[in-house]
Design a protein around this motif. Structure first.
Motif, PDB file in Angstrom:
ATOM      1  N   TYR A  21      24.056 -87.010  29.559  1.00 30.21           N
ATOM      2  CA  TYR A  21      24.352 -87.322  28.166  1.00 30.21           C
ATOM      3  C   TYR A  21      23.129 -87.914  27.483  1.00 30.21           C
ATOM      4  O   TYR A  21      22.424 -88.746  28.056  1.00 30.21           O
ATOM      5  CB  TYR A  21      25.507 -88.318  28.094  1.00 30.21           C
ATOM      6  CG  TYR A  21      25.767 -88.865  26.712  1.00 30.21           C
ATOM      7  CD1 TYR A  21      26.186 -88.030  25.689  1.00 30.21           C
ATOM      8  CD2 TYR A  21      25.596 -90.221  26.440  1.00 30.21           C
ATOM      9  CE1 TYR A  21      26.429 -88.524  24.418  1.00 30.21           C
ATOM     10  CE2 TYR A  21      25.839 -90.727  25.175  1.00 30.21           C
ATOM     11  CZ  TYR A  21      26.252 -89.879  24.166  1.00 30.21           C
ATOM     12  OH  TYR A  21      26.493 -90.376  22.919  1.00 30.21           O
ATOM     13  N   ARG A 261      32.628 -89.823  23.589  1.00 29.14           N
ATOM     14  CA  ARG A 261      32.763 -90.371  24.941  1.00 29.14           C
ATOM     15  C   ARG A 261      34.237 -90.632  25.278  1.00 29.14           C
ATOM     16  O   ARG A 261      34.686 -90.368  26.403  1.00 29.14           O
ATOM     17  CB  ARG A 261      31.972 -91.679  25.063  1.00 29.14           C
ATOM     18  CG  ARG A 261      30.472 -91.561  24.924  1.00 29.14           C
ATOM     19  CD  ARG A 261      29.849 -90.695  26.012  1.00 29.14           C
ATOM     20  NE  ARG A 261      29.695 -89.326  25.588  1.00 29.14           N
ATOM     21  CZ  ARG A 261      29.444 -88.315  26.392  1.00 29.14           C
ATOM     22  NH1 ARG A 261      29.317 -88.500  27.690  1.00 29.14           N
ATOM     23  NH2 ARG A 261      29.310 -87.091  25.933  1.00 29.14           N
ATOM     24  N   GLN A 264      35.951 -87.306  25.941  1.00 25.39           N
ATOM     25  CA  GLN A 264      35.629 -86.783  27.270  1.00 25.39           C
ATOM     26  C   GLN A 264      36.454 -87.479  28.345  1.00 25.39           C
ATOM     27  O   GLN A 264      37.001 -86.834  29.249  1.00 25.39           O
ATOM     28  CB  GLN A 264      34.141 -86.963  27.563  1.00 25.39           C
ATOM     29  CG  GLN A 264      33.752 -86.565  28.986  1.00 25.39           C
ATOM     30  CD  GLN A 264      32.264 -86.594  29.217  1.00 25.39           C
ATOM     31  OE1 GLN A 264      31.541 -85.703  28.780  1.00 25.39           O
ATOM     32  NE2 GLN A 264      31.775 -87.621  29.904  1.00 25.39           N
ATOM     33  N   ASN A 357      30.771 -92.334  32.402  1.00 24.58           N
ATOM     34  CA  ASN A 357      31.128 -91.498  31.264  1.00 24.58           C
ATOM     35  C   ASN A 357      30.044 -91.429  30.200  1.00 24.58           C
ATOM     36  O   ASN A 357      29.993 -90.481  29.421  1.00 24.58           O
ATOM     37  CB  ASN A 357      32.434 -92.044  30.651  1.00 24.58           C
ATOM     38  CG  ASN A 357      33.094 -91.072  29.706  1.00 24.58           C
ATOM     39  OD1 ASN A 357      33.285 -89.918  30.050  1.00 24.58           O
ATOM     40  ND2 ASN A 357      33.440 -91.532  28.515  1.00 24.58           N
ATOM     41  N   CYS A 358      29.167 -92.441  30.150  1.00 21.36           N
ATOM     42  CA  CYS A 358      28.061 -92.426  29.187  1.00 21.36           C
ATOM     43  C   CYS A 358      26.769 -91.908  29.816  1.00 21.36           C
ATOM     44  O   CYS A 358      25.702 -91.998  29.185  1.00 21.36           O
ATOM     45  CB  CYS A 358      27.845 -93.825  28.604  1.00 21.36           C
ATOM     46  SG  CYS A 358      29.009 -94.237  27.288  1.00 21.36           S
ATOM     47  N   SER A 361      27.750 -85.378  30.908  1.00 18.57           N
ATOM     48  CA  SER A 361      28.510 -84.585  29.947  1.00 18.57           C
ATOM     49  C   SER A 361      28.960 -83.277  30.592  1.00 18.57           C
ATOM     50  O   SER A 361      28.386 -82.202  30.355  1.00 18.57           O
ATOM     51  CB  SER A 361      27.678 -84.292  28.697  1.00 18.57           C
ATOM     52  OG  SER A 361      27.457 -85.462  27.951  1.00 18.57           O
TER      53      SER A 361
END
Length: 390
Positions: A21, A261, A264, A357-358, A361
């Motif tokens: 990401y 985010r 996702q 999660n950050c 992607s």
């Protein structure tokens, strides 16, 4: 070879490399380039307390976005925590209560100022510091871990009752909310991060917010040498103009950056829900908004199946999951204390699985393939009793 684990030579369930990401675009490059040629790279010349036009613009925009009277930019969230603790009067002889289940800077900031650190256990569902104040403290630092708010209203009530300063480490929670209020704004002081791996970033940077003019004055002076305060020295923890320009650009799209985010994380939760009985979705507390800096899961594995074996198998299938978070901070010599926090220990060593999660992607197809990987590991490892070395 879908009936063979990848770790045993089968095909990976997740196809292709998962993209990293990155929230930085041409917009940030443009504003940084313009800033570099238009203004001095720092506006803190001659002891100026407010910095240059871009730092001042960022502070104005940040205060407006989060509905606070004061926002002070600095060069990192760690610096912001240090300044917040100094503003709260933390120093030699002070006692500061905080969580052991957080990045080391949370406890390092008060420790560097000479305070004694007291660690208290975390909530087993949200992993944030559990509300309890056995004795008055000079300051309390809560972390809104992984993007979920701690029980901030309860902590603020406890802090006010004991005349303690409540500091929120909100590095992982921009736009997280509790009962309609932004995390980072419910305590007396809140600290946000603009580090490279956060929802929005400018490489390195931080913002401290408060509604209290005296605290804001103390924070502002601490990050700027204390030159104009007269009562306490400070450090050079200031933000540069081009860093602020990038941060302003990122702040302008904060709803999009955080929303992507969160969306996702939602897709992954939906894809995995019910796939394996031992993989539990963590709860979002009623009235809260979770922004998913990290996506946590709880593992309730049958006896004889280790978390390490499951993680090894899942990573071999092509999805980057990890076990635990940071080792509880009191294991570090600098923070050593007697006794342990049992929930934090259990999470770190046995039950918690996380996805950054950050950082990543995955495509929609890769998210579905992750669900297939979990099903595959459940069928061929967990239920079969097949042994896999961790």
């Amino acid at each position: 070879m879908t009936d063979v684990l990848a770790i045993r030579g089968g095909a990976q369930a997740v196809k292709g490399q998962i993209r990293r990401y990155n929230s930085i675009s041409e917009a940030e490059a443009d504003v940084a380039a313009k800033c570099i040629t238009a203004v001095p790279l720092s506006g803190f010349l001659g002891g100026n307390q407010r910095g240059g036009p871009m730092v001042q613009r960022l502070e104005e925009l940040w205060a407006n976005k989060f509905g606070v009277e004061h926002a002070i930019a600095c060069n990192s969230a760690t610096s912001g925590l240090l300044a917040a603790c100094a503003a709260a009067g933390v120093g030699p002889g002070s006692e500061v209560l905080t969580t052991p289940f957080t990045m080391s800077a949370t406890a390092a900031a008060p420790k560097l100022l000479g305070a004694s650190i007291k660690f208290q256990d975390v909530d087993p569902e949200t992993f944030c510091l559990a509300p309890d104040l056995p004795s008055p403290e000079d300051a309390i630092i809560v972390t809104n871990l992984f993007g979920h708010p701690a029980k901030l209203k309860e902590w603020r009530w406890l802090a006010d009752r004991s005349k303690s300063i409540l500091i929120e480490d909100n590095a992982q929670g921009p736009l997280a909310m509790e009962d309609g209020k932004y995390a980072g704004t419910i305590g007396h002081i809140g600290v946000f991060s603009l580090n490279v791996h956060k929802h929005l970033q400018c490489g390195e940077g931080g913002v401290v917010v408060t509604r209290d003019a005296d605290l804001a004055h103390a924070v502002r002076n601490f990050i700027n040498h204390g030159e104009m305060a007269g009562d306490r020295v400070g450090l050079n923890l200031r933000m540069t103009e081009y860093t602020a320009a990038i941060a302003c650009s990122q702040l302008g799209k904060i709803d999009e950056l955080v929303g992507v985010r969160a969306e996702q994380a939602k897709k992954i939760r939906v894809a995995l829900d019910g796939v394996a009985p031992w993989l539990k979705m963590t709860k979002v507390r009623r009235g809260c908004r979770h922004v998913y800096y990290m996506l946590p899961f709880l593992l309730e594995l049958p006896e004889g199946v280790s978390r390490e074996a499951v993680l090894t198998a899942l990573k071999a299938e092509g999805f980057p999951v990890e076990g635990g978070y940071v080792k509880p901070l009191y294991h570090l010599p600098a923070f050593a204390q007697t006794g342990i926090c049992s929930v934090a220990e259990e999470l770190h060593t046995k039950t918690l699985m996380t996805f950054s999660n950050c950082e990543w992607s995955p495509t929609n197809d890769q998210i579905q393939q992750f669900a297939e990987a979990v099903y595959k590991v459940d069928k061929l490892l967990v239920r079969s009793g097949e042994k896999v070395s961790a």
